[in-house]
Scaffold this motif. Structure first.
Motif, PDB file in Angstrom:
ATOM      1  N   ARG A 174      -2.308  -8.674  -1.853  1.00 47.23           N
ATOM      2  CA  ARG A 174      -1.943  -8.117  -3.161  1.00 47.23           C
ATOM      3  C   ARG A 174      -1.392  -6.702  -3.027  1.00 47.23           C
ATOM      4  O   ARG A 174      -0.421  -6.323  -3.671  1.00 47.23           O
ATOM      5  CB  ARG A 174      -3.171  -8.116  -4.086  1.00 47.23           C
ATOM      6  N   ALA A 175      -2.021  -5.916  -2.136  1.00 43.32           N
ATOM      7  CA  ALA A 175      -1.716  -4.490  -2.062  1.00 43.32           C
ATOM      8  C   ALA A 175      -0.313  -4.198  -1.545  1.00 43.32           C
ATOM      9  O   ALA A 175       0.290  -3.184  -1.917  1.00 43.32           O
ATOM     10  CB  ALA A 175      -2.737  -3.793  -1.167  1.00 43.32           C
ATOM     11  N   ILE A 176       0.237  -5.060  -0.697  1.00 47.29           N
ATOM     12  CA  ILE A 176       1.494  -4.736  -0.034  1.00 47.29           C
ATOM     13  C   ILE A 176       2.626  -4.549  -1.034  1.00 47.29           C
ATOM     14  O   ILE A 176       3.563  -3.781  -0.792  1.00 47.29           O
ATOM     15  CB  ILE A 176       1.856  -5.829   1.008  1.00 47.29           C
ATOM     16  N   ARG A 177       2.536  -5.187  -2.191  1.00 46.63           N
ATOM     17  CA  ARG A 177       3.625  -5.045  -3.165  1.00 46.63           C
ATOM     18  C   ARG A 177       3.690  -3.635  -3.756  1.00 46.63           C
ATOM     19  O   ARG A 177       4.724  -3.230  -4.286  1.00 46.63           O
ATOM     20  CB  ARG A 177       3.485  -6.080  -4.287  1.00 46.63           C
ATOM     21  N   TYR A 178       2.592  -2.892  -3.654  1.00 46.42           N
ATOM     22  CA  TYR A 178       2.614  -1.512  -4.128  1.00 46.42           C
ATOM     23  C   TYR A 178       3.324  -0.582  -3.156  1.00 46.42           C
ATOM     24  O   TYR A 178       3.597   0.572  -3.495  1.00 46.42           O
ATOM     25  CB  TYR A 178       1.177  -0.996  -4.332  1.00 46.42           C
ATOM     26  N   GLN A 209       7.694  14.897   4.142  1.00 44.77           N
ATOM     27  CA  GLN A 209       7.617  15.072   2.696  1.00 44.77           C
ATOM     28  C   GLN A 209       7.835  13.742   1.981  1.00 44.77           C
ATOM     29  O   GLN A 209       7.159  13.441   0.981  1.00 44.77           O
ATOM     30  CB  GLN A 209       8.646  16.097   2.217  1.00 44.77           C
ATOM     31  N   SER A 210       8.756  12.928   2.498  1.00 47.90           N
ATOM     32  CA  SER A 210       8.965  11.594   1.935  1.00 47.90           C
ATOM     33  C   SER A 210       7.702  10.750   2.056  1.00 47.90           C
ATOM     34  O   SER A 210       7.350   9.996   1.139  1.00 47.90           O
ATOM     35  CB  SER A 210      10.128  10.902   2.645  1.00 47.90           C
ATOM     36  N   ARG A 215       3.358   8.019  -0.638  1.00 49.72           N
ATOM     37  CA  ARG A 215       1.933   7.701  -0.708  1.00 49.72           C
ATOM     38  C   ARG A 215       1.333   8.152  -2.042  1.00 49.72           C
ATOM     39  O   ARG A 215       0.509   7.434  -2.633  1.00 49.72           O
ATOM     40  CB  ARG A 215       1.198   8.340   0.470  1.00 49.72           C
ATOM     41  N   ASN A 216       1.742   9.322  -2.529  1.00 42.97           N
ATOM     42  CA  ASN A 216       1.258   9.771  -3.837  1.00 42.97           C
ATOM     43  C   ASN A 216       1.745   8.848  -4.947  1.00 42.97           C
ATOM     44  O   ASN A 216       1.027   8.604  -5.930  1.00 42.97           O
ATOM     45  CB  ASN A 216       1.728  11.198  -4.102  1.00 42.97           C
ATOM     46  N   ASP A 225      -5.568   1.788  -6.857  1.00 43.07           N
ATOM     47  CA  ASP A 225      -6.871   2.432  -6.687  1.00 43.07           C
ATOM     48  C   ASP A 225      -7.956   1.400  -6.425  1.00 43.07           C
ATOM     49  O   ASP A 225      -8.893   1.649  -5.651  1.00 43.07           O
ATOM     50  CB  ASP A 225      -7.215   3.277  -7.921  1.00 43.07           C
ATOM     51  N   GLU A 226      -7.836   0.212  -7.030  1.00 36.26           N
ATOM     52  CA  GLU A 226      -8.830  -0.829  -6.794  1.00 36.26           C
ATOM     53  C   GLU A 226      -8.754  -1.344  -5.362  1.00 36.26           C
ATOM     54  O   GLU A 226      -9.782  -1.618  -4.726  1.00 36.26           O
ATOM     55  CB  GLU A 226      -8.617  -1.980  -7.778  1.00 36.26           C
ATOM     56  N   VAL A 227      -7.541  -1.479  -4.848  1.00 35.83           N
ATOM     57  CA  VAL A 227      -7.376  -1.929  -3.468  1.00 35.83           C
ATOM     58  C   VAL A 227      -8.064  -0.960  -2.513  1.00 35.83           C
ATOM     59  O   VAL A 227      -8.801  -1.368  -1.609  1.00 35.83           O
ATOM     60  CB  VAL A 227      -5.881  -2.058  -3.108  1.00 35.83           C
TER      61      VAL A 227
END
Length: 252
Positions: A174-178, A209-210, A215-216, A225-227
């Protein structure tokens, strides 16, 4: 409260793209692209500081010829020097299309390659230590393909608690799509031989910087945040390397 907590976890996990049952099969069969049989080898070479330039030149003279020669069923995915992390270190990532038989075939053929034998002998004079791992790729990650640069690369390595690999795979499916918005996701792997229950995530960024901005940005997306909340307890140890591609690297 325990029942409510369990319900929350169940509801969150039910959203995963591909939830797998750890009781049904091996990690390798459950988490990989079953229609393919790619095996990866990652090498970590700790080079004598005064020899790093000569080491890089030696690799540039030999490794691309193996990569380009169809006689060997392997590909050089990327080769880097560590910039931040362990200093004076080289990292090489190879892909073997055909799995373990392809790896064995390459090893046997290289034994007959005089240039490679000379390369290994000269390389040995420059190294302080070396280690490797055999890896498989997660089914929900992209396969690493050559890309234009300049880029920096981050290799994030996670030592998981034994027995948690399937759970990690379920969350990251699920997380990879973020983490696809800036094409930063390069590859995701888990170990088969070497340090076990080890996961490697490889990311590409234009600069530091990228990396920070990307990441931010993930934290601004609902669900990331749940992941993080549910995967952090699965980790025993984690490490990050920032790496610079060498001239021979297909990942620029």
């Amino acid at each position: 409260m325990c029942i409510l907590y369990g319900s929350e976890v169940l509801t969150f996990q039910s959203l995963f793209v591909r939830k797998v049952d750890p009781r049904k099969d091996t990690h390798a069969n459950l988490l990989t692209k079953n229609e393919e049989s790619n095996l990866y080898k990652i090498q970590f070479h700790n080079v004598k500081p005064e020899c790093l330039d000569a080491y890089n030149k030696l690799c540039e003279d030999v490794l691309p010829s193996i990569h380009a020669d169809k006689y060997y069923p392997c590909e050089l995915v990327g080769t880097w020097n560590t910039w931040y992390g362990e200093q004076d270190q080289a990292v090489h990532l190879w892909r073997y299309r055909g799995g373990y038989p392809a790896l064995t075939e390459v090893m046997n053929k290289l034994k007959q390659n005089q240039e490679f034998t000379a390369y290994r002998k000269e390389r040995g004079k420059m190294l302080m230590s070396r280690r490797n791992q055999l890896l498989l790729e997660f089914s929900f990650w992209n396969e690493p393909v050559p890309r234009e640069g300049p880029n920096i690369y981050e290799l994030r390595s996670y030592q998981l608690r034994p027995g948690t690999m399937i759970e990690w795979g379920n969350y990251w499916a699920r997380a990879i799509r973020y983490r696809q918005h800036n094409r930063e996701a390069v590859g995701g792997f888990f170990s088969q031989i070497g340090n076990l229950y080890m996961v490697h995530h490889l990311w590409a960024y234009k600069d530091l910087q990228s990396r920070e901005d990307t990441r931010n940005g993930a934290w601004q997306q609902e669900g990331w945040d749940e992941v993080v909340y549910y995967t952090v307890p699965l980790i025993q140890h984690m490490d990050s390397r920032i790496m610079i591609p060498t001239k021979a690297s297909p990942l620029k």
